[in-house]
Scaffold this motif. Structure first.
Motif, PDB file in Angstrom:
ATOM      1  N   ALA A 296       0.872  -1.172   0.000  1.00  0.00           N
ATOM      2  CA  ALA A 296       0.000   0.000   0.000  1.00  0.00           C
ATOM      3  C   ALA A 296       0.911   1.224   0.000  1.00  0.00           C
ATOM      4  O   ALA A 296       1.792   1.353   0.845  1.00  0.00           O
ATOM      5  N   VAL A 297       0.719   2.098  -0.970  1.00  0.00           N
ATOM      6  CA  VAL A 297       1.592   3.266  -1.141  1.00  0.00           C
ATOM      7  C   VAL A 297       0.804   4.531  -0.802  1.00  0.00           C
ATOM      8  O   VAL A 297      -0.187   4.843  -1.467  1.00  0.00           O
ATOM      9  N   PRO A 298       1.235   5.279   0.224  1.00  0.00           N
ATOM     10  CA  PRO A 298       0.562   6.540   0.524  1.00  0.00           C
ATOM     11  C   PRO A 298       0.953   7.608  -0.494  1.00  0.00           C
ATOM     12  O   PRO A 298       2.128   7.812  -0.769  1.00  0.00           O
ATOM     13  N   VAL A 299      -0.036   8.243  -1.077  1.00  0.00           N
ATOM     14  CA  VAL A 299       0.190   9.292  -2.064  1.00  0.00           C
ATOM     15  C   VAL A 299      -0.376  10.581  -1.479  1.00  0.00           C
ATOM     16  O   VAL A 299      -1.561  10.659  -1.181  1.00  0.00           O
ATOM     17  N   LYS A 300       0.487  11.575  -1.320  1.00  0.00           N
ATOM     18  CA  LYS A 300       0.056  12.849  -0.750  1.00  0.00           C
ATOM     19  C   LYS A 300       0.298  13.956  -1.759  1.00  0.00           C
ATOM     20  O   LYS A 300       1.300  13.957  -2.464  1.00  0.00           O
ATOM     21  N   PHE A 301      -0.653  14.890  -1.810  1.00  0.00           N
ATOM     22  CA  PHE A 301      -0.535  15.987  -2.757  1.00  0.00           C
ATOM     23  C   PHE A 301      -1.375  17.166  -2.274  1.00  0.00           C
ATOM     24  O   PHE A 301      -2.243  17.030  -1.430  1.00  0.00           O
ATOM     25  N   SER A 302      -1.082  18.322  -2.852  1.00  0.00           N
ATOM     26  CA  SER A 302      -1.809  19.543  -2.510  1.00  0.00           C
ATOM     27  C   SER A 302      -2.538  20.077  -3.738  1.00  0.00           C
ATOM     28  O   SER A 302      -2.028  19.978  -4.858  1.00  0.00           O
ATOM     29  N   LEU A 303      -3.702  20.642  -3.511  1.00  0.00           N
ATOM     30  CA  LEU A 303      -4.435  21.366  -4.547  1.00  0.00           C
ATOM     31  C   LEU A 303      -4.607  22.822  -4.128  1.00  0.00           C
ATOM     32  O   LEU A 303      -5.549  23.487  -4.528  1.00  0.00           O
ATOM     33  N   ASN A 304      -3.697  23.285  -3.292  1.00  0.00           N
ATOM     34  CA  ASN A 304      -3.723  24.663  -2.795  1.00  0.00           C
ATOM     35  C   ASN A 304      -5.028  24.986  -2.082  1.00  0.00           C
ATOM     36  O   ASN A 304      -5.670  25.992  -2.357  1.00  0.00           O
ATOM     37  N   GLY A 305      -5.416  24.068  -1.195  1.00  0.00           N
ATOM     38  CA  GLY A 305      -6.612  24.285  -0.403  1.00  0.00           C
ATOM     39  C   GLY A 305      -7.572  23.124  -0.515  1.00  0.00           C
ATOM     40  O   GLY A 305      -7.391  22.203  -1.302  1.00  0.00           O
ATOM     41  N   ASP A 306      -8.606  23.183   0.288  1.00  0.00           N
ATOM     42  CA  ASP A 306      -9.617  22.130   0.340  1.00  0.00           C
ATOM     43  C   ASP A 306     -10.585  22.295  -0.829  1.00  0.00           C
ATOM     44  O   ASP A 306     -11.306  23.279  -0.918  1.00  0.00           O
ATOM     45  N   ARG A 307     -10.593  21.339  -1.714  1.00  0.00           N
ATOM     46  CA  ARG A 307     -11.491  21.340  -2.877  1.00  0.00           C
ATOM     47  C   ARG A 307     -12.588  20.283  -2.733  1.00  0.00           C
ATOM     48  O   ARG A 307     -13.233  19.918  -3.692  1.00  0.00           O
ATOM     49  N   GLY A 308     -12.735  19.753  -1.510  1.00  0.00           N
ATOM     50  CA  GLY A 308     -13.704  18.686  -1.283  1.00  0.00           C
ATOM     51  C   GLY A 308     -13.084  17.337  -1.617  1.00  0.00           C
ATOM     52  O   GLY A 308     -11.912  17.245  -1.970  1.00  0.00           O
ATOM     53  N   LEU A 309     -13.880  16.286  -1.501  1.00  0.00           N
ATOM     54  CA  LEU A 309     -13.348  14.942  -1.730  1.00  0.00           C
ATOM     55  C   LEU A 309     -13.739  14.360  -3.082  1.00  0.00           C
ATOM     56  O   LEU A 309     -13.257  13.299  -3.459  1.00  0.00           O
TER      57      LEU A 309
ATOM     58  N   LEU B 182      -2.898  18.994   2.875  1.00  0.00           N
ATOM     59  CA  LEU B 182      -2.591  17.897   1.957  1.00  0.00           C
ATOM     60  C   LEU B 182      -3.734  16.893   1.852  1.00  0.00           C
ATOM     61  O   LEU B 182      -4.381  16.567   2.849  1.00  0.00           O
ATOM     62  N   TYR B 183      -3.915  16.398   0.636  1.00  0.00           N
ATOM     63  CA  TYR B 183      -4.783  15.257   0.395  1.00  0.00           C
ATOM     64  C   TYR B 183      -3.933  13.999   0.548  1.00  0.00           C
ATOM     65  O   TYR B 183      -2.724  14.014   0.302  1.00  0.00           O
ATOM     66  N   SER B 184      -4.576  12.905   0.934  1.00  0.00           N
ATOM     67  CA  SER B 184      -3.887  11.632   1.071  1.00  0.00           C
ATOM     68  C   SER B 184      -4.751  10.529   0.467  1.00  0.00           C
ATOM     69  O   SER B 184      -5.954  10.457   0.734  1.00  0.00           O
ATOM     70  N   PHE B 185      -4.129   9.708  -0.369  1.00  0.00           N
ATOM     71  CA  PHE B 185      -4.787   8.577  -1.004  1.00  0.00           C
ATOM     72  C   PHE B 185      -3.855   7.382  -0.837  1.00  0.00           C
ATOM     73  O   PHE B 185      -2.666   7.477  -1.158  1.00  0.00           O
TER      74      PHE B 185
END
Length: 102
Positions: A10-23, A66-69
């Protein structure tokens, strides 16, 4: 950069969209995985949809911005290279990361 990962991990992928854009941020059919013909980044294989690991879902952490998937890889991918592609609902924003599986 080529990331080396154990196939089936399982690979954690983290990224930013410059703020909360919802899920509901991914375009239809994304995230997806593309098999690479070589570990130098040339796509050529089948496109596969990807799934989160276990009950993991996309999350957003307002403290870090950050978002995390969590991406569940397949054991069958050992000794191959794949590209994880993200495309977002705005239609123009894309991101990808390449992985070599051991």
């Amino acid at each position: 950069a080529l990331n080396t990962v154990k196939a089936g991990a399982a690979v954690p992928v983290k990224f930013s969209l410059n703020g909360d854009r919802g899920l509901d941020i991914f375009a239809a059919g994304y995230p997806r995985v593309v098999a690479l013909t070589s570990c130098r980044g040339s796509a050529g294989g089948a496109v596969e949809t990807t799934v989160g690991a276990g009950d993991s879902t996309l999350t957003y952490d307002p403290a870090t911005g950050l978002y995390s998937f969590v991406w569940k890889t397949q054991k069958e991918w050992a000794a191959s290279c794949r590209r994880l592609e993200l495309r977002f609902y705005d239609g123009g924003t894309e991101a990808h990361a390449e992985f070599q599986f051991r």
